[in-house]
Design an enzyme around this catalytic site. Structure first.
Site, PDB file in Angstrom:
ATOM      1  N   ASP A  13       0.813  -1.220   0.000  1.00 18.48           N
ATOM      2  CA  ASP A  13       0.000   0.000   0.000  1.00 18.48           C
ATOM      3  C   ASP A  13       0.844   1.267   0.000  1.00 18.48           C
ATOM      4  OD1 ASP A  13      -2.206  -1.705   0.138  1.00 18.48           O
ATOM      5  OD2 ASP A  13      -2.124  -1.742   2.326  1.00 18.48           O
ATOM      6  N   ASN A  38      -5.396 -10.206  -3.715  1.00 19.68           N
ATOM      7  CA  ASN A  38      -5.080  -9.680  -2.389  1.00 19.68           C
ATOM      8  C   ASN A  38      -4.575  -8.239  -2.531  1.00 19.68           C
ATOM      9  OD1 ASN A  38      -2.830 -10.711  -3.738  1.00 19.68           O
ATOM     10  ND2 ASN A  38      -1.805 -11.491  -1.906  1.00 19.68           N
ATOM     11  N   GLY A  40      -4.562  -4.354  -3.725  1.00 24.60           N
ATOM     12  CA  GLY A  40      -5.564  -3.314  -3.965  1.00 24.60           C
ATOM     13  C   GLY A  40      -4.809  -2.061  -4.347  1.00 24.60           C
ATOM     14  N   HIS A  41      -4.855  -1.711  -5.626  1.00 25.00           N
ATOM     15  CA  HIS A  41      -4.091  -0.562  -6.116  1.00 25.00           C
ATOM     16  C   HIS A  41      -5.078   0.538  -6.501  1.00 25.00           C
ATOM     17  CE1 HIS A  41      -0.480  -3.367  -7.221  1.00 25.00           C
ATOM     18  NE2 HIS A  41      -0.814  -3.398  -5.953  1.00 25.00           N
ATOM     19  N   THR A  42      -4.966   1.659  -5.799  1.00 22.57           N
ATOM     20  CA  THR A  42      -5.929   2.749  -5.998  1.00 22.57           C
ATOM     21  C   THR A  42      -5.378   3.802  -6.930  1.00 22.57           C
ATOM     22  OG1 THR A  42      -6.413   2.395  -3.681  1.00 22.57           O
ATOM     23  CG2 THR A  42      -7.471   4.283  -4.724  1.00 22.57           C
ATOM     24  N   GLN A 225       1.970  -6.209  -3.381  1.00 24.61           N
ATOM     25  CA  GLN A 225       2.487  -6.431  -2.030  1.00 24.61           C
ATOM     26  C   GLN A 225       3.854  -5.727  -1.880  1.00 24.61           C
ATOM     27  OE1 GLN A 225       1.179  -9.621  -3.655  1.00 24.61           O
ATOM     28  NE2 GLN A 225      -0.686  -8.683  -2.973  1.00 24.61           N
ATOM     29  N   GLY A 416       0.131  13.902  -3.431  1.00 31.96           N
ATOM     30  CA  GLY A 416      -1.323  13.768  -3.422  1.00 31.96           C
ATOM     31  C   GLY A 416      -1.705  12.579  -4.281  1.00 31.96           C
TER      32      GLY A 416
END
Ligand code: GDP
Ligand code: IMO
Ligand code: MG
Length: 429
Positions: A13, A38, A40-42, A225, A416
């Protein structure tokens, strides 16, 4: 430079998704090479938020190719949901821009059930997995009883392998874990849908990569990860079941070691960890809460609050060395604004001695106390900074020290979540 491996240098993350999306502008192909959903890339694009789990972060750029290589484990249910959700938002996903390796292993529904059942049984010793079945799927791959995406092309063979797998899985689920078993008929109903919808996307992704290399295309390898979650190099057993280190691209994607050209370490300006396991610089008091609130530190995949702490240069330096990182992409610098004082861990204190490595066993690591260097804080909104000189002196000093202590120069700084909220110091392509 024709290719860059982007990897997470802490506990995940770090903002890999944002960095990959940003660099995709000048890339031709974006490749996921390990892990599964597994991850989660925003990504924030034009004020819109996208959370990607299996599909490479390059997908939002029209005209770019996205590859899910053989080292990834794929939950077809999750993948189809992701494709449908993105398509509903106007993103084009067709067999002309998404390529899935026929060698990638399938995360079957029983893998998810086994993951959850094992975690429940472990009680206090649980790992805090994402519950996505990642461990059990990689176990079956290594045990040579896994099903691969290419098996969907021959459903008779798929059925035969599933019958065989269920003998063992249902015994475990029902007999050992005492949870309901899985029915062959239900699995085959799902497999029929997967076969119909996903086989058009299948290909030999390693060969596609070779052709791209031959053409001199720009390739981005998107790690999932992070090094401290690496099965071999992380805080075992509080790790994932794949190898997130940059070198894993050779196995997971099929890139010869000498062909890796750039290695970019994504480093969050502080540390976070979701799930259980050692975390030497964890802040369990108000500073940790400040970081969690300002940094919106809640898991992209599971929504769990992330544990927060000071940046740890022992961890980052270890990643730089293990992965051969040539630059750091420091993210979320803006989140540190408002703290009167900043700290960076430079070493650990263990039994009265200063050490600068991460002990292999977690009992010893749990006894390590971080040794901190204290730095001045800054209280300026950094989101509008576009050049390094736009940053206040204290922020620049913090970045310089983080880079010196970690052993790699700064490649970019993110201030940001949006694409434009970035200071670029090194061009990759
Ligand atoms: P990944 O798994 O490494 O891709 O990271 P995640 O997407 O799970 O978590 C990173 C979060 O931080 C996401 O919500 C991003 O939108 C956000 N983010 C990325 N870079 C920055 C940044 O520089 N500043 C802030 N405030 N948020 C960022
Ligand atoms: P991205 O790519 C943060 C953690 C889980 C758990 C451990 C094992 O978004 O950085 P698993 O489900 O893989 O068996 O869980 O690994 N974990 C992550 N933590 N970011 C991730 O991915 C993670 N993927 C797995 O929380 O501690
Ligand atoms: Mg994530």
């Amino acid at each position: 430079m024709n290719n860059v491996v982007v990897f997470g240098s802490q506990w995940g993350d770090e903002g890999k998704g944002k960095i990959v999306d940003l660099l995709t502008d000048k890339a031709d192909l974006v490749v996921r090479f390990q892990g599964g959903n597994n991850a989660g890339h925003t990504l924030m694009v034009d004020g819109e938020k996208y959370a990607l789990h299996l599909i490479p972060s390059g997908i939002l750029h029209p005209g770019k190719l996205a590859l899910i290589a053989g080292g990834v484990v794929i939950d077809p249910e999750g993948l189809l949901k992701e494709i449908d959700a993105l398509t509903a938002r106007g993103i084009t996903i067709t067999p002309d821009n998404l390529f899935i390796s026929e060698k990638a292993h399938i995360v079957m529904p029983y893998h998810r059930l086994l993951d959850l059942a094992r975690e429940n049984l472990q009680g206090v010793n649980k790992i805090g997995t994402t519950g996505r079945g990642i461990g059990p799927a990689y176990e079956d791959k290594a045990a040579r009883i896994g099903l691969r995406m290419g098996d969907l092309r021959n459903l008779d063979y798929f059925r035969e392998k599933t019958v065989h797998a269920l003998l063992e899985k249902n015994h475990l689920l029902n007999g050992f874990y005492q949870v309901p078993s899985v029915k062959l008929v239900d699995l085959m109903a799902l497999a029929n849908v997967w076969a119909e919808r996903l086989t058009p996307f299948l290909s030999d992704t390693a060969r596609l990569i070779q052709s791209a290399l031959g053409r001199g295309d720009h390739i981005l390898f998107e790690g999932a990860q992070a090094v401290q979650l690496d099965l071999d190099h992380g805080n075992y057993p509080f790790v994932t079941s794949s190898n997130p280190i940059a070198g894993s691209v050779t196995v997971g994607a099929g890139l010869a070691p000498g062909k890796i050209e750039g290695v970019l370490a994504v480093v969050k300006a502080y540390s976070t960890r979701v799930g259980l396991g050692p975390f030497p610089t964890e802040l369990k008091e108000e500073t940790g809460e400040y970081l969690r609130t300002r940094g919106v530190e809640f898991g992209t995949t599971t929504g769990r609050p992330r544990r927060c702490g000071w940046p740890d240069s022992v961890v980052i330096r270890n990643s730089v060395e293990l992965c051969g990182a040539d630059h750091l992409a420091v993210t979320k610098l803006d989140v540190l604004a408002g703290l009167p004082e900043l700290k960076i861990a430079t070493q650990y204190l263990l039994d009265g001695e200063k050490i600068d490595f991460i002990p292999a066993d977690i009992q010893t690591l749990d006894c390590c106390q971080p040794v901190y260097e204290k730095l001045a804080g800054f209280n300026v909104d950094l989101k509008k900074a576009r050049k390094i000189t736009d940053l206040p002196k204290a922020a620049r000093y913090f970045l310089d020290r983080l880079s010196e202590l970690s052993g790699a120069p700064l490649g970019l700084v993110s201030v940001g979540p949006n694409r434009e909220e970035t200071i670029i110091l090194h061009e990759y392509f």
